[in-house]
Design an enzyme around this catalytic site. Structure first.
Site, PDB file in Angstrom:
ATOM      1  CD  GLU A 106      -2.918  -1.167   2.278  1.00  0.00           C
ATOM      2  OE1 GLU A 106      -2.465  -1.529   3.377  1.00  0.00           O
ATOM      3  OE2 GLU A 106      -4.088  -0.819   2.092  1.00  0.00           O
ATOM      4  CD  GLU A 126      -3.494  -6.338   3.738  1.00  0.00           C
ATOM      5  OE1 GLU A 126      -3.613  -7.066   2.723  1.00  0.00           O
ATOM      6  OE2 GLU A 126      -2.678  -5.407   3.793  1.00  0.00           O
TER       7      GLU A 126
END
Ligand code: NAD
Length: 694
Positions: A106, A126
């Site tokens: 990210e 995740e």
């Protein structure tokens, strides 16, 4: 600022994250990143910024140890860092190698240009923690690789090599060779050619008839997500990339992330993630403890367990000598190993070369003296203390000084086995689970005299053979099987009082157990428990024996799948359990003999009894120090006994339910006539001091 190096390469500022082992984005590194970014932006001598990671990683992502602590939300948190990087007035170029995962990816997505080594490992994992990427990952990735590819990548959570994204704007360049030199050259070009900054947030996601695709994706994912909420929320987050502005989608991602953080499923998965890492640490055995080299292994007994145990080492490149008493048994053992490898070969899981190498590492022998050169010898002979005595005396006689002598016993006293040798410090229990080449769990049984060096060595070795090792003290059944005893007793008590085996199994499977207790018993063989009960009774001749319905079942020869009948019946060659009226008749007879009035149980009542039996015994052995921490018990039940991951293991589940509630229920069960339900002292103690089981 030791966790980030700031160097000038001409007019390029090189920011190197240096937080071993994988540049996790904890509070210190996040703060350092912002400070370095400000410094570079404020320095007129700097024209562009290259961001990279030292050592093995660009960044492995958020620091998961911070997750449930206030540090996680300490500013600058990851979302802030990501926004600041994206807003940087000077171009930021990510130079990606090694691991680039989760928050690390990210962060990279917020830079203006990205260059990578083709082998860099890219992932947004995740979902494995019951979450979705919460720092813009679900919003930026689809803008670079497309809606469909981003959805399957984020729902899958698996790493892919950077090379796989060749041709997409995820990477501006893939650089073979010196990544930093290539990244600096790229940055120079951005500056000299005045290439405009490209912010991913400014790109648009386009997908023809996206509504239809998203509906299709929801239907597909619903079918496979089971009890986990994250995959469907990921679809919602990805769908939000189609909102008119980036900010709208980003806000939706943030809301969904927060919702997932609070789900019991994510809490359980995060707990297990930490539990797995904690299990490899032994409180009084520091990481610096010396380890012995294990270059060759001996396995005694080529039966069910010995063959599987040997395969673990052959797979890891360690030669094995397999010992038997008779040529015939040895041939059978080696044939089973060969057949297993041939199966993998046929399925394409093994190459011809791997097959040949593995088989070449295996040698069979009928001579114990051939074990003289082994660094580790594992005994997997019959479960009989006098056989173990003979074998351990022979091991002691032939093994070289410093060799580790291990037993795979499931029920016998490891201290007693160690006493058969003149070197109890070198003796340890290595309790593999069946099939030993497949099951992840390894209970490491620490004897009274086991040397720390021996423990450290086997914990290291467990990693090498890809097992999850959990240390247990010596007691009857260690951690896993000891807890199984009251679990079993609860299940049997239920059927003795009126439930059916299939009702108990269905209730436990609906709770999430891979298999209910009676199906497990039919699979493993009901005669195993019968033999153990008989040998225990022989050890304690005076102890009164309660008529036991499982014994009555075995007396009828109903040993389970292998005899076509057990708690269920089975069609020839089939494994599907079929409820059997004969078992109902047996139970009716049993109740009649004992004068028990049959009563009905709800599924909740069944689950409570079976799971609370596990919890209470777990708390007992934790209190006794048999397990070092509650999470070790959870790892044992997750990896060896089919406990559902989304419930986090029996101890985590107890904490989630609340110990007050657990203790009240146990006390009520004890009042119902069986004092073994009295809450464990540790539960009472935790309640009075406001602690959780830990
Ligand atoms: P098994 O009967 O399948 O195999 C035992 C083997 O040991 C036989 O092939 C036998 O010939 C050999 N053997 C006996 N005495 C020997 C000697 N003196 N020297 C060399 N070989 C000898 O038994 P198993 O199921 O593989 O169990 C072995 C051990 O593993 C037991 O202690 C058992 O409690 C433990 N264990 C079994 C399981 C399981 O699910 N089967 C799981 C965990 C632990």
């Amino acid at each position: 600022m030791t966790c980030l190096q700031y160097t000038l390469k001409g007019r390029i500022a090189l920011l190197t994250m240096a937080q071993p082992p994988v540049n996790s984005l904890g509070y210190e590194l996040r703060s350092a990143l912002v400070a370095a970014l400000d410094r570079a932006n404020g320095d007129p001598a700097v024209s562009a910024i290259v961001l990279t990671g030292s050592d093995r990683a660009f960044s492995g992502g958020a620091d998961i140890r911070e997750f449930d602590t206030p540090r996680f939300m300490l500013e600058p948190h990851l979302r802030t860092v990501v926004d600041l990087v994206e807003q940087s007035a000077k171009p930021v170029i990510a130079a990606i190698h090694g691991v680039c995962m989760g928050g690390g990816l990210e962060l990279a997505l917020s830079t203006h240009f990205r260059v990578a080594s083709p082998s860099a490992s890219i992932a947004l994992p995740e979902v494995k923690l019951g979450l979705l990427p919460g720092a813009g990952g679900t919003q930026r990735l689809p803008r670079l690789i497309g809606l469909e590819a981003a959805l399957s990548f984020i729902v899958g959570g698996q790493p892919l090599p950077a090379a796989q994204f060749k041709g997409t704007p995820l990477f501006n360049e893939l650089i073979e060779g010196d990544l930093i030199a290539g990244a600096i050259t790229f940055a120079e070009r951005v500056v000299s050619e005045k290439i405009p900054i490209q912010r991913v947030r400014d790109l648009k996601v386009r997908y023809p008839s996206h509504e239809a695709f998203l509906q299709f994706a929801r239907n597909m994912i619903k079918g496979v997500a089971g009890p986990y909420p994250a995959p469907l929320k990921i679809v919602d987050a990805i769908a939000a990339t189609l909102k008119p502005t980036f900010a709208e989608g980003d806000a939706i991602e943030q809301r969904l992330f927060t919702e997932l953080m609070l789900t019991p499923e994510s809490r359980a998965l995060r707990h297990l993630f930490q539990a797995e890492r904690a299990a490899s640490k032994i409180p009084d055995v520091p990481d610096t403890t010396a380890m012995r080299a294990i270059a060759s292994v001996g396995v005694i007994g080529a039966g069910t367990m010995g063959g599987g145990i040997a395969m673990n080492f052959l797979n890891a490149g360690i030669p094995v000598i397999l010992i038997e008493t008779k040529q015939e048994a040895l041939d059978r053992g080696i044939a089973t190993i060969t057949k297993n490898y041939q199966g993998s070969l046929l399925k394409g899981k093994l190459t011809e070369a791997d097959f040949t190498q593995r088989m070449a590492r295996l040698r069979g022998s009928l001579q114990m003296s051939d074990l003289a050169t082994c660094d580790l010898i594992i005994e997997a002979v019959f479960e009989d203390i006098s056989v173990k005595e003979t074998v351990f005396k022979a091991m002691d006689a032939v093994a070289k000084p410093g060799a580790i002598l291990a037993t795979n016993t499931s029920t016998l006293d490891v201290n007693r086995i160690a006493s058969f040798t003149r070197r109890p410090a070198d003796v340890i229990g290595l309790h593999f689970f069946s099939p030993a080449n497949v099951m992840k769990l390894l209970e490491v049984v620490r004897g009274q005299a086991t040397a720390k060096e021996v423990l450290a060595t086997v914990m290291g070795l467990a990693k090498k053979i890809k097992k999850i090792a959990v240390v247990a003290g010596v007691c009857d059944g260690f951690i896993g099987n000891r807890m199984l005893m009251p679990y079993w007793a609860a299940a049997e008590d239920l059927i003795a009082r009126g439930a059916t085996p299939w009702q108990v199994d269905q209730a436990m499977e609906a709770f999430g157990m891979v298999m209910g207790p009676f199906r497990v018993s039919d699979l493993a063989g009901n005669d195993i428990g019968w033999a153990i009960r008989k040998s225990r009774a022989a050890l304690h001749p005076g102890r009164p024996v309660k008529p036991n319905v499982a014994d009555a079942l075995c007396e009828l020869g109903r040993f389970g799948q292998k005899t076509g009948k057990g708690w269920y019946r089975y069609e020839a060659g089939q494994r599907a359990p079929i409820p059997d009226p004969d078992v109902i008749a047996l139970l009716d007879q049993h109740r009649k003999t004992l004068g028990i009035q049959a009563r009905a149980f709800t599924d909740d009542g069944i689950v409570t009894r079976c799971v609370y039996a596990l919890i209470n015994e777990g708390a007992k052995l934790l209190g006794e120090g048999i397990a070092a921490r509650a999470s070790d018990i959870d790892m044992v039940y997750l990896t060896g006994y089919g406990f559902p991951a989304y419930r986090g293991g029996p101890m985590h589940y107890a904490n989630e339910v609340g110990l007050f509630q657990v203790a009240r229920t146990l006390t009520a069960l004890a009042k119902d006539g069986d004092s073994s339900w009295e809450p464990a002292p540790l539960i009472v103690d935790c309640l009075s001091t406001g602690r959780a089981l830990s």
